[in-house]
Design an enzyme around this catalytic site. Structure first.
Site, mmCIF file in Angstrom:
data_model
loop_
_atom_site.group_PDB
_atom_site.id
_atom_site.type_symbol
_atom_site.label_atom_id
_atom_site.label_comp_id
_atom_site.label_asym_id
_atom_site.label_seq_id
_atom_site.Cartn_x
_atom_site.Cartn_y
_atom_site.Cartn_z
ATOM 1 N N GLN A 18 22.944 -4.799 42.006
ATOM 2 C CA GLN A 18 23.984 -3.957 42.600
ATOM 3 C C GLN A 18 23.553 -3.062 43.753
ATOM 4 O O GLN A 18 24.227 -3.005 44.781
ATOM 5 C CB GLN A 18 24.622 -3.078 41.510
ATOM 6 C CG GLN A 18 25.815 -2.280 42.005
ATOM 7 C CD GLN A 18 26.500 -1.459 40.927
ATOM 8 O OE1 GLN A 18 27.309 -0.591 41.227
ATOM 9 N NE2 GLN A 18 26.192 -1.713 39.668
ATOM 10 N N GLU A 140 20.983 1.746 36.529
ATOM 11 C CA GLU A 140 22.035 2.725 36.834
ATOM 12 C C GLU A 140 21.979 3.984 35.971
ATOM 13 O O GLU A 140 21.875 5.098 36.479
ATOM 14 C CB GLU A 140 23.401 2.051 36.679
ATOM 15 C CG GLU A 140 24.598 2.977 36.750
ATOM 16 C CD GLU A 140 24.772 3.604 38.117
ATOM 17 O OE1 GLU A 140 25.002 4.828 38.186
ATOM 18 O OE2 GLU A 140 24.667 2.882 39.124
ATOM 19 N N ASP A 169 23.363 3.035 41.436
ATOM 20 C CA ASP A 169 23.230 1.772 42.158
ATOM 21 C C ASP A 169 24.010 1.772 43.471
ATOM 22 O O ASP A 169 23.431 1.749 44.550
ATOM 23 C CB ASP A 169 23.710 0.617 41.277
ATOM 24 C CG ASP A 169 22.625 0.119 40.336
ATOM 25 O OD1 ASP A 169 21.454 0.100 40.745
ATOM 26 O OD2 ASP A 169 22.947 -0.244 39.189
ATOM 27 N N GLY A 248 33.820 23.140 42.215
ATOM 28 C CA GLY A 248 33.891 24.020 43.375
ATOM 29 C C GLY A 248 34.285 25.429 42.980
ATOM 30 O O GLY A 248 34.279 25.791 41.804
ATOM 31 N N GLY A 249 34.660 26.212 43.958
ATOM 32 C CA GLY A 249 35.011 27.603 43.694
ATOM 33 C C GLY A 249 36.431 27.795 43.191
ATOM 34 O O GLY A 249 36.802 28.887 42.776
#
Length: 426
Positions: A18, A140, A169, A248-249
Site C-alpha cells: 500500500q 499500518e 501506509d 482544535g480550539g
C-alpha cells in the site's frame, strides 16, 4: 498523456502492498509513466490478498495501481538483471518499499544506482528512520502506534485505538510523492538525483502534530477543551485519549441523530464555534445561555461542555443527520454527517467530482475506486484500470528500451520475464 503535469517523467516502481503503490499511483495520475516491476508468476502480493472473486486481481491491488504499466522481471536471471539495469538507466525515479537492506542485497546500492544513472532519484518508504528501530519491519497499525496516533485515539478509560484511515501506509505514500516531486524540481537546477526517504513513523507523527502541540501545552496546565477538564478528572503526564473531542480550539463532539437506535451511522459532528454561539442557543431552545455568565464566553463554557452537548444532542435526536446539517448550515454552524462507506459509494456529487470513480476491468468487470483527491484546474485526471501481471512487458521492452522484435523474442525466450498475462483488445 501529453500535456499532463508529469509528462516525460518515468518512474521505476519497485513497490508493493500500500504505501509505495499509493505514492506511484498519485504520480501516475499526474501523467508520469509508472513502470511497475513484478516477479513472474506472482507479482505484487496484494494481487492475491483479500480476493473477493477467485482467480481475479483483488480490489486491494486494483485500487492502488491505476494508470500504471506492468513488466515482469526475474532479477535472478542474467538476462533479467540486464533488462533491469537498462530500465534503471532510462528512468528518472526508482521507488521502493522493501524491508530494510533488501535493495542492497539485490545489488541495487545507492552507489551503484548513481554510477549507472547520476540523475536518478531513489525514493524509499521505511518503517522507522535512523535509530534503534531502523531495521524493524513495519505495517499500518504498527506505524499508527509508533507515530503517536493510537495513544491519543479512543476513550480515556479504554484501549489505545488505531484509525480506520490508513495514515501509516497511504499517508506516508502521499508524503513520499511530495518528496519525489521536490527532488525532480531540484534536479532541474542541479542535474543530479538524490535520495528521498520517508519513514512511516515520521509520516504518522506529522499527521498527529496537534497532539505533540498538546503535549507541550500540558506542561503548563490542564487542557481545558478536553472533556475530562470539565469533569474534574486530573491529567497525567501524557496527552490523554479524548474520544470524539475536537482536536482544535473549538469544542466539538459526535452526537446522536434521529434513528440512531437502528442506524449505526445516524450521527453528526457538531462544533460549538464561538462566532455562532447565539444561533446555537436559539436553535436548541436555550436563549438564556446567550447572556448567562456561565455560558456567554468560550472560556466560561469549557467546564460545562458535557451539559452543553447533552442539551444539543437532545435537539439533534429530533432530526435525521442530513436534516440537522441543513438547518445548522443555514447559520454557518460547523457540522458534518457521519457518512457510511455505502453512502459515500452512492454519493452522486462525489462521482460527479471524480472523487469516486467507476472503472472497467477485463477480468473483474466494473468496480468503484477512489479518484485523485488533488484537483488541478488546468489538468483533469483520467483514471485507467490497473495492469494485469506483466501485461506491458513487450511494450516496455520496445518503447522504453528500444528493443527490436528479435531482441524481445530472445529476452522472452531466456526466461527473463517469465509468463505474462495477456488481455484481448479493449
Amino acid at each position: 498523456m501529453t500535456g499532463t503535469p508529469l509528462d516525460g517523467v518515468r518512474i521505476l516502481d519497485f513497490t508493493h502492498v500500500q504505501s509505495g503503490p499509493t505514492c506511484t499511483q498519485l504520480l501516475a495520475w499526474f501523467g508520469a509513466d509508472v513502470i511497475k516491476v513484478e516477479r513472474p508468476g506472482t507479482g505484487d502480493a496484494t494481487r492475491q490478498q483479500l480476493q473477493d472473486i477467485p482467480g481475479v486481481d483483488s480490489l486491494y491491488f486494483t485500487m492502488l495501481n491505476h494508470n500504471k504499466r506492468s513488466i515482469t522481471i526475474d532479477a535472478k536471471n542474467a538476462a533479467g538483471r540486464e533488462v533491469l539495469w537498462r530500465l534503471i538507466r532510462e528512468c528518472d525515479v526508482l521507488v521502493e518499499n522493501f524491508a530494510p537492506g533488501a535493495l542492497d542485497r539485490m545489488g541495487l546500492t545507492w552507489e551503484a544506482l548513481q554510477a549507472a544513472n547520476p540523475g536518478l532519484i531513489l525514493a524509499s518508504v521505511k518503517g522507522f528512520g535512523p535509530g534503534r528501530y531502523q531495521d524493524c519491519k513495519v505495517y499500518e497499525n504498527v506505524a499508527q502506534c509508533a507515530g503517536g496516533a493510537a495513544s491519543t485515539t479512543g476513550w480515556r478509560d479504554g484501549l489505545p485505538t488505531v484509525s480506520g484511515a490508513q495514515i501509516g501506509d497511504s499517508g506516508t505514500g502521499l508524503h513520499l510523492a511530495l518528496g519525489i516531486v521536490t527532488a525532480l524540481y531540484h534536479r532541474t537546477q542541479t542535474g543530479r538525483g538524490q535520495r528521498v526517504d520517508c519513514a512511516m513513523q515520521d509520516g504518522v507523527l506529522n499527521l498527529c502534530r496537534v497532539k505533540l502541540r498538546d503535549q507541550q501545552r500540558l506542561a503548563h496546565g490542564p487542557l481545558p477543551e478536553y472533556s475530562q477538564f470539565g469533569e474534574g478528572v486530573e491529567f497525567g503526564e501524557s496527552v490523554p485519549r479524548a474520544g470524539n473531542d475536537s482536536g482544535g480550539g473549538q469544542p466539538g463532539r459526535i452526537l446522536k441523530c434521529k434513528g440512531w437506535e437502528q442506524d449505526p451511522n445516524a450521527y453528526i459532528y457538531f462544533i460549538t464555534q464561538g462566532a455562532v454561539w447565539e444561533p446555537i442557543c436559539d436553535i436548541i431552545g436555550e436563549p438564556g445561555w446567550k447572556t448567562d455568565p456561565d455560558y456567554v464566553t468560550p472560556k466560561a463554557r469549557l467546564p460545562h461542555l458535557n451539559e452543553i452537548f447533552t442539551r444539543i444532542e437532545a435537539w439533534t435526536m429530533k432530526h435525521d443527520k442530513l436534516e440537522a446539517m441543513e438547518i445548522l448550515n443555514a447559520y454557518d454552524i460547523p457540522c458534518g454527517p457521519i457518512l457510511s462507506m455505502k453512502e459515500i459509494a452512492e454519493d452522486e456529487a462525489l462521482r460527479a467530482s471524480g472523487t469516486v470513480v467507476e472503472v472497467e476491468h477485463p477480468t473483474r468487470g466494473p468496480y468503484l475506486t477512489v479518484g485523485n483527491p488533488i484537483k488541478l484546474s488546468a489538468n483533469s485526471v483520467s483514471i485507467t484500470r490497473s495492469p494485469l501481471l506483466g501485461e506491458h512487458t513487450d511494450e516496455i521492452l520496445r518503447d522504453v528500451l528500444g528493443c527490436s522484435d528479435t531482441e524481445i523474442a530472445k529476452i522472452l525466450g531466456s526466461g527473463a520475464t517469465g509468463a505474462v498475462q495477456r488481455v484481448a483488445a479493449e
